[in-house]
Design a protein around this motif. Sequence first.
Motif, PDB file in Angstrom:
ATOM      1  N   UNK A 539       9.700   4.387   6.603  1.00  0.00           N
ATOM      2  CA  UNK A 539       8.848   3.263   6.199  1.00  0.00           C
ATOM      3  C   UNK A 539       9.109   2.874   4.750  1.00  0.00           C
ATOM      4  N   UNK A 540       9.349   3.877   3.906  1.00  0.00           N
ATOM      5  CA  UNK A 540       9.665   3.586   2.502  1.00  0.00           C
ATOM      6  C   UNK A 540      10.994   2.832   2.423  1.00  0.00           C
ATOM      7  N   UNK A 541      11.972   3.262   3.202  1.00  0.00           N
ATOM      8  CA  UNK A 541      13.278   2.593   3.206  1.00  0.00           C
ATOM      9  C   UNK A 541      13.142   1.158   3.680  1.00  0.00           C
ATOM     10  N   UNK A 542      12.373   0.957   4.740  1.00  0.00           N
ATOM     11  CA  UNK A 542      12.214  -0.403   5.274  1.00  0.00           C
ATOM     12  C   UNK A 542      11.554  -1.330   4.268  1.00  0.00           C
ATOM     13  N   UNK A 543      10.678  -0.798   3.445  1.00  0.00           N
ATOM     14  CA  UNK A 543       9.970  -1.644   2.476  1.00  0.00           C
ATOM     15  C   UNK A 543      10.726  -1.779   1.153  1.00  0.00           C
ATOM     16  N   UNK A 544      11.306  -0.667   0.684  1.00  0.00           N
ATOM     17  CA  UNK A 544      11.893  -0.659  -0.656  1.00  0.00           C
ATOM     18  C   UNK A 544      13.404  -0.471  -0.671  1.00  0.00           C
ATOM     19  N   UNK A 545      13.962   0.061   0.402  1.00  0.00           N
ATOM     20  CA  UNK A 545      15.390   0.346   0.413  1.00  0.00           C
ATOM     21  C   UNK A 545      15.677   1.814   0.156  1.00  0.00           C
ATOM     22  N   UNK A 546      16.830   2.276   0.647  1.00  0.00           N
ATOM     23  CA  UNK A 546      17.203   3.688   0.522  1.00  0.00           C
ATOM     24  C   UNK A 546      17.457   4.082  -0.928  1.00  0.00           C
ATOM     25  N   UNK A 547      18.102   3.197  -1.699  1.00  0.00           N
ATOM     26  CA  UNK A 547      18.389   3.529  -3.095  1.00  0.00           C
ATOM     27  C   UNK A 547      17.106   3.820  -3.861  1.00  0.00           C
ATOM     28  N   UNK A 548      16.097   2.999  -3.621  1.00  0.00           N
ATOM     29  CA  UNK A 548      14.826   3.185  -4.309  1.00  0.00           C
ATOM     30  C   UNK A 548      14.190   4.507  -3.918  1.00  0.00           C
ATOM     31  N   UNK A 549      14.187   4.827  -2.631  1.00  0.00           N
ATOM     32  CA  UNK A 549      13.630   6.101  -2.187  1.00  0.00           C
ATOM     33  C   UNK A 549      14.400   7.261  -2.803  1.00  0.00           C
ATOM     34  N   UNK A 550      15.722   7.196  -2.755  1.00  0.00           N
ATOM     35  CA  UNK A 550      16.547   8.268  -3.302  1.00  0.00           C
ATOM     36  C   UNK A 550      16.238   8.487  -4.783  1.00  0.00           C
ATOM     37  N   UNK A 551      16.232   7.404  -5.543  1.00  0.00           N
ATOM     38  CA  UNK A 551      16.065   7.544  -6.991  1.00  0.00           C
ATOM     39  C   UNK A 551      14.651   8.008  -7.338  1.00  0.00           C
ATOM     40  N   UNK A 552      13.651   7.553  -6.575  1.00  0.00           N
ATOM     41  CA  UNK A 552      12.278   7.971  -6.865  1.00  0.00           C
ATOM     42  C   UNK A 552      12.089   9.453  -6.580  1.00  0.00           C
ATOM     43  N   UNK A 565       5.079  13.663  -5.035  1.00  0.00           N
ATOM     44  CA  UNK A 565       5.445  12.302  -4.632  1.00  0.00           C
ATOM     45  C   UNK A 565       4.358  11.355  -5.125  1.00  0.00           C
ATOM     46  N   UNK A 566       4.772  10.364  -5.929  1.00  0.00           N
ATOM     47  CA  UNK A 566       3.851   9.348  -6.423  1.00  0.00           C
ATOM     48  C   UNK A 566       4.402   7.970  -6.069  1.00  0.00           C
ATOM     49  N   UNK A 567       3.529   7.106  -5.602  1.00  0.00           N
ATOM     50  CA  UNK A 567       3.982   5.759  -5.260  1.00  0.00           C
ATOM     51  C   UNK A 567       4.427   4.989  -6.497  1.00  0.00           C
ATOM     52  N   UNK A 568       3.857   5.313  -7.665  1.00  0.00           N
ATOM     53  CA  UNK A 568       4.295   4.585  -8.860  1.00  0.00           C
ATOM     54  C   UNK A 568       5.740   4.920  -9.213  1.00  0.00           C
ATOM     55  N   UNK A 569       6.221   6.109  -8.815  1.00  0.00           N
ATOM     56  CA  UNK A 569       7.640   6.430  -9.008  1.00  0.00           C
ATOM     57  C   UNK A 569       8.518   5.554  -8.126  1.00  0.00           C
ATOM     58  N   UNK A 570       8.028   5.287  -6.916  1.00  0.00           N
ATOM     59  CA  UNK A 570       8.770   4.389  -6.020  1.00  0.00           C
ATOM     60  C   UNK A 570       8.824   2.992  -6.626  1.00  0.00           C
ATOM     61  N   UNK A 571       7.689   2.520  -7.130  1.00  0.00           N
ATOM     62  CA  UNK A 571       7.641   1.186  -7.755  1.00  0.00           C
ATOM     63  C   UNK A 571       8.562   1.133  -8.970  1.00  0.00           C
ATOM     64  N   UNK A 572       8.548   2.180  -9.784  1.00  0.00           N
ATOM     65  CA  UNK A 572       9.410   2.221 -10.963  1.00  0.00           C
ATOM     66  C   UNK A 572      10.884   2.173 -10.565  1.00  0.00           C
ATOM     67  N   UNK A 573      11.229   2.899  -9.507  1.00  0.00           N
ATOM     68  CA  UNK A 573      12.621   2.907  -9.056  1.00  0.00           C
ATOM     69  C   UNK A 573      13.017   1.549  -8.489  1.00  0.00           C
ATOM     70  N   UNK A 574      12.084   0.885  -7.790  1.00  0.00           N
ATOM     71  CA  UNK A 574      12.361  -0.464  -7.300  1.00  0.00           C
ATOM     72  C   UNK A 574      12.577  -1.419  -8.475  1.00  0.00           C
ATOM     73  N   UNK A 575      11.743  -1.275  -9.502  1.00  0.00           N
ATOM     74  CA  UNK A 575      11.908  -2.108 -10.692  1.00  0.00           C
ATOM     75  C   UNK A 575      13.244  -1.835 -11.384  1.00  0.00           C
ATOM     76  N   UNK A 576      13.667  -0.580 -11.370  1.00  0.00           N
ATOM     77  CA  UNK A 576      14.948  -0.209 -11.959  1.00  0.00           C
ATOM     78  C   UNK A 576      16.088  -0.883 -11.205  1.00  0.00           C
ATOM     79  N   UNK A 577      16.008  -0.861  -9.869  1.00  0.00           N
ATOM     80  CA  UNK A 577      17.033  -1.533  -9.063  1.00  0.00           C
ATOM     81  C   UNK A 577      17.075  -3.024  -9.385  1.00  0.00           C
ATOM     82  N   UNK A 578      15.904  -3.626  -9.533  1.00  0.00           N
ATOM     83  CA  UNK A 578      15.856  -5.051  -9.875  1.00  0.00           C
ATOM     84  C   UNK A 578      16.418  -5.305 -11.272  1.00  0.00           C
TER      85      UNK A 578
END
Length: 881
Positions: A539-552, A565-578
């Motif tokens: 579900x995390x991959x479908x929403x954010x992508x594998x790279x984001x999950x891996x890096x978080x 596991x913190x969701x803000x780490x996922x958000x931070x990694x998504x922001x990093x990808x962007x």
Amino acid sequence: MSINSLPSVYDPKDVEAKWYSFWKSRNYFAPDNDRSKETFTIVMPPPNVTGQLHLGHALDNTLQDILTRWRRMQGYRTLWLPGTDHAGIATQAKVEEALAQEGLSRHDLGREKFLDRVWEWKHLYGGRITQQLSLMGSSCDWSRERFTMDEACSRAVREVFVNLFEKGLIYQGNYITNWCPKCQTAISDIEVEHEDSDGYLWHIKYPVEDSDEYLVIATTRPETMLGDTGVAVHPDDERYTHLLGKNVVLPLVGRKIPVFADEYVDREFGTGAVKVTPAHDPNDFDMGLRHHLEQLVVINPDGTMSAATGPFAGMDRYACRKEIVERLKADGSLLKIDDHRHAVGHCQRCDTVIEPLISKQWFVKMKPLVKPAVEKVLNGEIRFVPERFTKIYVSWMENIRDWCISRQLWWGHRIPVWYCQDCGEIICSKADPDICPACSSSQLQQDEDVLDTWFSSALWPFSTLGWPEDTDDMADFYPTSVLVTGRDIIFFWVARMIFSGIEHTGQVPFHEVNIHGLILDGQGRKMSKSLGNGIDPIEVIEKYGADTLRFSMITGVTPGNDVRFHWDKVENSRNFANKIWNASRFVLMNLEGMAAIEINADELTLADRWILSRFNLKAEETTRLLERYDLGEAAKGLYEFIWDEYCDWYIELTKPRLTNSASLREKQVAQKVLRDVHMGILRLLHPFMPFITEEIYQQLPGHQESIMIDPWPLKDEKQIWPEAVEGMQAIMAVTRALRNIRAEFNISPAASINTIMLVENAANWDLFKNYGRYIEAMAKTQLEMVANMDVKPRQAVSALTNVAEIYVPLEGVIDVGKEIGRLKKDLKQVEADLARTEGKLNNSAFLAKAPPDVIAKEKAKAQEAISRKEGIEQRLQIFQA
């Protein structure tokens, strides 16, 4: 190159499946055929074939993929070998559940047809987890995928069992095991989950024979007293010395049982006297052997009471417990009942409370296998990372018990032992026998049990490479380089692989063991179904992508330690990808017309020399961190370098040369440095975020076939200029000081400010004279440098750095009167807050009644108020100067 090459918004769905298919189609995941290269090998800890990807798998495989991609880029002949485990109990349970919905049991089908159904289940669902691992970007060689019950692995299992049997290291005997009454099989320690439960401690009087005296026994399981064959006390416990050698009479039963001394007894628990039930407790079993006690089985394999319990025979164990307690109350034998919270073992598969039970099982003698397995670790042939796990491993191995390897299941490797029905001969054979070698009878019956799943898993590093055959893969890739696994299976898997590899191949199975922790939820709890705190990585991959999950997941990981596991780490990694995506769009837009040029060092600006220096130092640091398995720190370092130094500083400083350069050559130099550094950054980041880096890489001028087979960046000493790094640090220090002043005094980002900079050092004077424009651009200011200052500027805020004193006059920049009014209002409020807090802290009644944590919070609030007050007063002094 056009900006249209990259969409304005990064969407992983458009990228990830495309590139994974691209890599597989070109066979990049398989090791090349150059046998002169140094090899790097990892075998994947095989997930259950019927399992589903969870965060533990995701972390474990991300770590392995990072190491594999990195070594592949370094030029190693790299093999990451995948596979799945047949998971005996788990898989059989799933198929039995499906049969139950049809109103059938496995016994209705019979063994052969039931196994056909299990294989159907495996073929239907077995590929699910491997497909999900592909979504993660796992670059393992799927052409070599193995299964613990495939033909080659099965042959290895037979070979090992027979070899150990013929050496006398496998034997059959009655022993205490973890028994699941529902699954109807012995299970391993790792398949037992201990849960803290509220229960009771029943205190029961055991009368001393021919005496008015009695012993008080405290137990959490009154039903097992029916199987008591002794009472133990500590040899140094003077309370019971006079009873040693005497008998007590078992309540409700009337059986006389001896009182004896054993050092196992904890004098502080309960009354210091413990009932001994050898057939239903592993520690009691050991004491029973030491003191030659009878092993009386009172609980059946299905959890009912045995015929040996007389009037309780056939009762459920818990119904029997209730009945026994009532009878003890009735005859006065129950002294008292205490509430007692304790850990209760449950079957991991069905959640049934396990029953320690004596049963006839197959065992491996461990003592002969342990010694070389310990020596190889102590002499450094196998290294644990972190090193602290070496002591844990050695301690466990030195206190190891014989390994129960049989399971009362149908799914699994059936034990290769046959019994002659005519003469009783026992035959252990690598091939199925047709006749008895002793009497030539054809009436042979194979043992009904199968082997513990961990038995085949213990052979994984070499069975997957073709052993016992002398294959090229065994010659090339064994011993493997590193095992990456969680701390929770060191004993159950890692240790068994070590002694199995040494015993059967004569070599260690791997040179290093990289231990990682478990993934916990944000509150630090283990993820479980009962808590409902699990996270589905798909579900995390479908929403954010594998790279984001891996890096978080990798960010913050340290070897051997659990990670939350913190969701803000996922958000931070998504922001990093962007951030990377947007920076790449800018780079591509500004590489239009880029020429293939060679540049001289004297053509480089300070910013160019600085970013090239920092990149080369970062490449060296990242390599060093990966070599010591500090992958989380490597990821953190790349994050900070890319976001802060490269994007927020270098790209910003390069913009003027790209858009309105004084000369074409100046622009071309900027383009060349920007492209080279950007390409290098993508290479460093690729093992961590493979998909986005490949997508961007393919758009950069000068790219090759794929980033995953591009060379790993090496430090180039010729492109490191320490003076440039020092110079940029000075410029950045001044810039940050000015930015802090802007933030502190609410100066609008659009407002230009004047800065007077006192620079007394000649070298710094030259630096700021030549590159002061960097500060002016990054801090939106006009610089005025002075070598001395007799009178400080009026109404100016100052800051001191290690290279200069900075003064920013505020008159005309902000409304001084309005700012003074705001500060005075803030001062009044903070003084009121401070007075209120100090009032509490000076109140003796409050200090006497308030909990320590509340008092500590009030003290912290007081200190914070004092700091705020001092800061406001200092600012007011600036305006009143």
